[in-house]
Design an enzyme around this catalytic site. Sequence first.
Site, short mmCIF file in Angstrom:
data_model
loop_
_atom_site.label_atom_id
_atom_site.label_comp_id
_atom_site.label_asym_id
_atom_site.label_seq_id
_atom_site.Cartn_x
_atom_site.Cartn_y
_atom_site.Cartn_z
N SER A 303 0.85 -1.20 0.00
CA SER A 303 0.00 0.00 0.00
C SER A 303 0.88 1.24 0.00
O SER A 303 1.66 1.45 -0.93
CB SER A 303 -0.95 -0.02 1.21
OG SER A 303 -1.84 1.06 1.16
N HIS A 330 -2.77 -0.89 -3.24
CA HIS A 330 -3.91 -0.02 -2.97
C HIS A 330 -3.77 1.27 -3.78
O HIS A 330 -2.87 2.07 -3.54
CB HIS A 330 -3.99 0.32 -1.48
CG HIS A 330 -4.28 -0.87 -0.62
ND1 HIS A 330 -4.02 -0.90 0.73
CD2 HIS A 330 -4.83 -2.07 -0.91
CE1 HIS A 330 -4.39 -2.06 1.23
NE2 HIS A 330 -4.87 -2.80 0.26
N ASP A 427 -4.23 -5.08 6.00
CA ASP A 427 -4.70 -5.86 4.85
C ASP A 427 -3.64 -6.87 4.42
O ASP A 427 -2.48 -6.52 4.23
CB ASP A 427 -5.04 -4.91 3.68
CG ASP A 427 -5.72 -5.63 2.53
OD1 ASP A 427 -6.34 -6.69 2.79
OD2 ASP A 427 -5.67 -5.13 1.39
#
Length: 488
Positions: A303, A330, A427
């Site tokens: 991310s 992301h 995540d």
Amino acid sequence: MPEFKVLIVDDSPFMRKVFSDVIDADAAFEVLATASNGKEAVDLTLKLKPDIITMDLEMPLWNGIEALKRIMALQPTPVIMLSAVTDNGTRDTIRALQYGAIDFIRKPDGAVKLDIRQVGEQLLEKLHIALETVSSGALRMLPAVEEQGEAAAEIIPVVVDSPKPPVEKTKKPDVPAEPLLNKTRIVESFKPPDQPVKTRNAELPRKLDRIPDKPDSSRLKPNHASPGISTSRLPERPLVKDLASQTVKKAASLELKTAMPKKSVRTTVTEAQANRDQSQAIPPTTNPKPTSSFTHLVAIGTSTGGPRALHEVLTGIPADFPAPILVVQHMPPKFTHSLAQRLDNFCSINVREAVDGELIETATAYIAPGGRHMTLRKEVTGTYRIKLSDEVPKGGHKPSVDVMFESLVGHPQLKRHIVLMTGMGSDGAKGMKALQTDGAQTTIAEAEQTCVVYGMPRSAVELGAVSQILPLQGIAPVLVQEVKSRKP
């Protein structure tokens, strides 16, 4: 609570006013100053030392990219880019993220109708994330990984204060390592094997003499290393080849061949046979074509700070890599397409944005499109395809690393190698744990000292899902070793 001081950089007086009002309305922040171009941004950064900068891309004098390069070299500071949702805007945003910007928001323009209030809310959200990570000491300001592959900005020294004598570094006391699973291997000092510099479609530097030295380490923000991981020396990236010297050698070789007398037309049968045998004994050095037949698969989740980390890892994968690589980064729609294009220009393997239903092949990295989940689908023929879906976000993310990782559970016929790198939140941690339980061969977390934000890897480590903790520079060599050394 001390205020977080912000420098706003935008050539539009209207946008400077809008962002100033939005930021000043939040008690956690204070607008330190505003700048209308990149040169003013650099001067004010060196003079005022803001906690964070919002930086527009298109500006006079120095644009956002040029200003960012100088700031990261002279006074490393967290920067949030303001990006227009255009082809040029998305490409420049990806460049900025690889040069050290920590995040970006989409700026309203004529082509895309974005509400000013919505943009202001997004900016405050990014600022609060930056405030949280800086306050906790989790944010790392690291040098760009790509300066060797492109023309870097010429750094013009700006003297703001009287020069100070260099501060001698003191050795940090040893800190006992946190207890981890016995099977977790923490690599203290990793030096990858020498690799040739990749030139396939690479954007070679236009002026080698303008590549700046590394930023002064004394100006970098503190690096809070993970307990038990040595940060005394990280491996250096290979240097750019001296193109001028190569050109001279080729020219000299050509002149030598021209000066030599031509070989006689008459050649004995023995000589001809010897030459033919020699050419057959040395096979041509060509890389095998990607194939849909494989027994290994790599999956990567990342991310904040991911574009920089993906550049480091994917450029270290050779063209004959006998496995596909699935990637979730992301990022909003359109930006993942630009990310894939940019990475493809620098990598020996193929890199592209994934397409629903396409056949998965070796030596290829597939990046999940922004706004869609990506999973693995096995065909009755034994081949594998990409599956994209528009299901609801998971954990606030779409694409989600957990969704991709969980789709790899239940495929014991594949030797799965799983990687979690820099990023906020958790995540991917649960998905990595499920894959570890399901028999995945390798589960790697990026080490704290090379993460821009040590969130996602930390969650996986705390969950006990990690078998190896590696600095960023060590991930690609280990993946290559794991995939090529294990028997099919």
